[in-house]
Design an enzyme around this catalytic site. Structure first.
Site, PDB file in Angstrom:
ATOM      1  N   TRP A 198      39.958  49.463  33.003  1.00  0.00           N
ATOM      2  CA  TRP A 198      40.773  49.798  34.178  1.00  0.00           C
ATOM      3  C   TRP A 198      42.092  50.368  33.658  1.00  0.00           C
ATOM      4  CZ3 TRP A 198      44.608  46.235  36.799  1.00  0.00           C
ATOM      5  CH2 TRP A 198      44.981  46.723  38.061  1.00  0.00           C
TER       6      TRP A 198
ATOM      7  N   ASP B 243      40.021  39.157  32.426  1.00  0.00           N
ATOM      8  CA  ASP B 243      40.430  39.675  33.724  1.00  0.00           C
ATOM      9  C   ASP B 243      39.272  39.395  34.687  1.00  0.00           C
ATOM     10  OD1 ASP B 243      41.232  41.015  35.945  1.00  0.00           O
ATOM     11  OD2 ASP B 243      41.748  42.885  34.935  1.00  0.00           O
TER      12      ASP B 243
ATOM     13  N   LYS C 192      39.571  41.066  46.062  1.00  0.00           N
ATOM     14  CA  LYS C 192      38.249  41.537  46.496  1.00  0.00           C
ATOM     15  C   LYS C 192      37.434  40.402  47.103  1.00  0.00           C
ATOM     16  CE  LYS C 192      39.713  44.752  43.611  1.00  0.00           C
ATOM     17  NZ  LYS C 192      39.786  46.158  43.422  1.00  0.00           N
TER      18      LYS C 192
HETATM   19  C1  LMR Z   1      40.287  49.985  41.387  1.00  0.00           C
HETATM   20  O1  LMR Z   1      40.012  49.967  40.190  1.00  0.00           O
HETATM   21  O2  LMR Z   1      40.025  50.940  42.139  1.00  0.00           O
HETATM   22  C2  LMR Z   1      40.938  48.775  42.014  1.00  0.00           C
HETATM   23  O3  LMR Z   1      41.054  47.775  41.077  1.00  0.00           O
HETATM   24  C3  LMR Z   1      42.198  49.077  42.726  1.00  0.00           C
HETATM   25  C4  LMR Z   1      43.333  49.441  41.816  1.00  0.00           C
HETATM   26  O4  LMR Z   1      44.415  48.855  41.991  1.00  0.00           O
HETATM   27  O5  LMR Z   1      43.207  50.305  40.947  1.00  0.00           O
END
Ligand code: LMR
Length: 395
Positions: A130, A211, A246
């Site tokens: 992420w 995480d 979520k």
């Molecule tokens: C995502 O990856 O789309 C979600 O976790 C929302 C975000 O804050 O990026």
């Protein structure tokens, strides 16, 4: 002062969601941001949360600050949901937790405490991960290193690459792992692979940081924390960043928890004190509303059962969407999309090039990340045909 200041590009996820909102095409489809959407294309409020909210409106006496550590019912309920009652009992007093503004806040608090330990080690982050992990961790001064995780050829975990890269992780290093529903790939470790990583942590002495943003969206509330709990069984120190955005739908309420599992009560007290001090210098006190709702839902048997049933329903629907999407894509393209049904949670990489993703955006108003990450939970009966048709058109 600000005249020469550069204007930053939009966020790679939020910016695209905004671009989709601004697109006048009535047939646009937003598969960008990780939000659970129902068949009507709405992000629902859980029934249990609505009930807890009504109770709270009637009973709340004050809007004074929460204690810096957070709401006690929330701390207790979420720590137990994540760590499990048995492991809490087996390490009395050795698990500390501090409420945080969302999963992001929990990752940042975790990283602040790791930095405060005085380590000069690096934080190992999966490639890909992420994108917000990077600023959240480096803003504490900790350095990053990446380990191979997703293999675009096999469209699954590159476990051999992961183990080879993490072979270089040393005592003082931190290895950031996604508890379940890997973001952005949806490709998770299986129990045997978790066991290998846990043994490496013990032998090499690195500290795992988990995480956990999607507990309950993979294979269920308990199965999704198998790896994390296995680490707790073997490794003396584990840091966890849990989010209820979520799995309780509390996105805008910023409801997260930094959990520090240590060897004894003194260590827990030290980590909690450091996390509270970090919170105080960044934002002072945690937001109350989401945590007060979640604390009630977790503590009340009826609300909790209702929440668990609704969450299991969402998870089941995502799995059904995965299997429908796979078969429709395969029928439309003649290619193999079986990886989609093997993955967990909201996300999947479609395996498209950046050019293909950009052309779908400009020609078809179909929005996905440049990496071709899509949010499966945004598919529904009304947009599935359009999405399948559009994707097949660029293959
Ligand atoms: C995502 O990856 O789309 C979600 O976790 C929302 C975000 O804050 O990026």
């Amino acid at each position: 002062m600000f005249e020469e200041m550069p204007i930053l590009p939009p966020d790679s996820i939020l910016g695209l969601a905004a671009a989709c909102r601004a697109d006048p095409n009535p047939d646009k489809v937003d598969l960008t941001i990780g939000i659970y959407m129902d068949e009507a294309g709405l992000c629902p409020v859980f029934n249990a949360i609505k009930q807890a909210q009504r109770q709270l409106v009637d009973e709340e006496q004050s809007k004074a600050y929460l204690a810096p550590q957070g709401d006690p019912a929330f701390l207790e309920g979420l720590t137990e949901l994540v760590v499990g009652a048995e492991r809490l009992a087996s390490r009395p007093g050795a698990v500390g937790a501090v409420q945080a503004p969302g999963g992001c806040g929990a990752v940042r608090l975790g990283a602040e405490v790791l930095k405060a330990s005085g380590t000069d080690g690096k934080v190992w982050v999966s490639d890909p991960s992420w994108p917000v992990h990077v600023p959240l961790i480096t803003s504490t001064g900790l350095a990053l290193e990446s380990y191979r995780y997703y293999d675009p050829q096999s469209q699954g975990v590159n476990f051999e690459g992961m183990v080879t890269d993490l072979g270089a992780a040393r005592r003082g290093d931190i290895v950031l792992l996604h508890g379940c529903c890997h973001n952005p790939s949806g490709a998770d470790l299986n129990p045997e692979q978790w066991q290998v990583i846990a043994s490496m942590a013990v032998e090499q002495g690195f500290t795992p940081m988990i995480d956990l943003a999607y507990q309950g969206f993979g294979e269920g509330l308990e199965a999704d924390v198998y790896g994390l709990r296995h680490l707790i069984d073997l490794v003396p120190e584990v840091v966890i960043a849990a989010s209820l955005s979520k799995n309780m739908g509390l996105y805008r309420e910023r409801t997260g928890l930094a959990i520090f599992v240590g060897p004894d009560a003194r260590t827990a007290e030290a980590t909690v004190s450091q996390a509270k001090a970090a919170a105080r210098r960044i934002y002072s006190m945690p937001p109350a509303h989401g945590a007060l709702l979640a604390g009630r839902v977790l503590a009340d048997a009826a609300l909790r059962a209702d929440w668990e049933t609704e969450l299991a329903g969402m998870c089941g629907r995502i799995n059904q969407l995965r299997s429908d999407f796979q078969s429709r894509l395969e029928a439309a393209s003649g290619r193999d999309f079986s990886f989609i049904a093997r993955e967990n949670g909201m996300f999947s990489f479609l395996g498209l090039s950046v050019d293909q993703a950009l052309s779908l955006r400009s020609e078809r108003s179909l929005y996905m990340l440049d990496s071709s990450r899509i949010n499966i939970a945004s598919l529904n009966a009304s947009n599935m045909d359009r999405v399948v048709d559009a994707v097949a058109s660029v293959l």
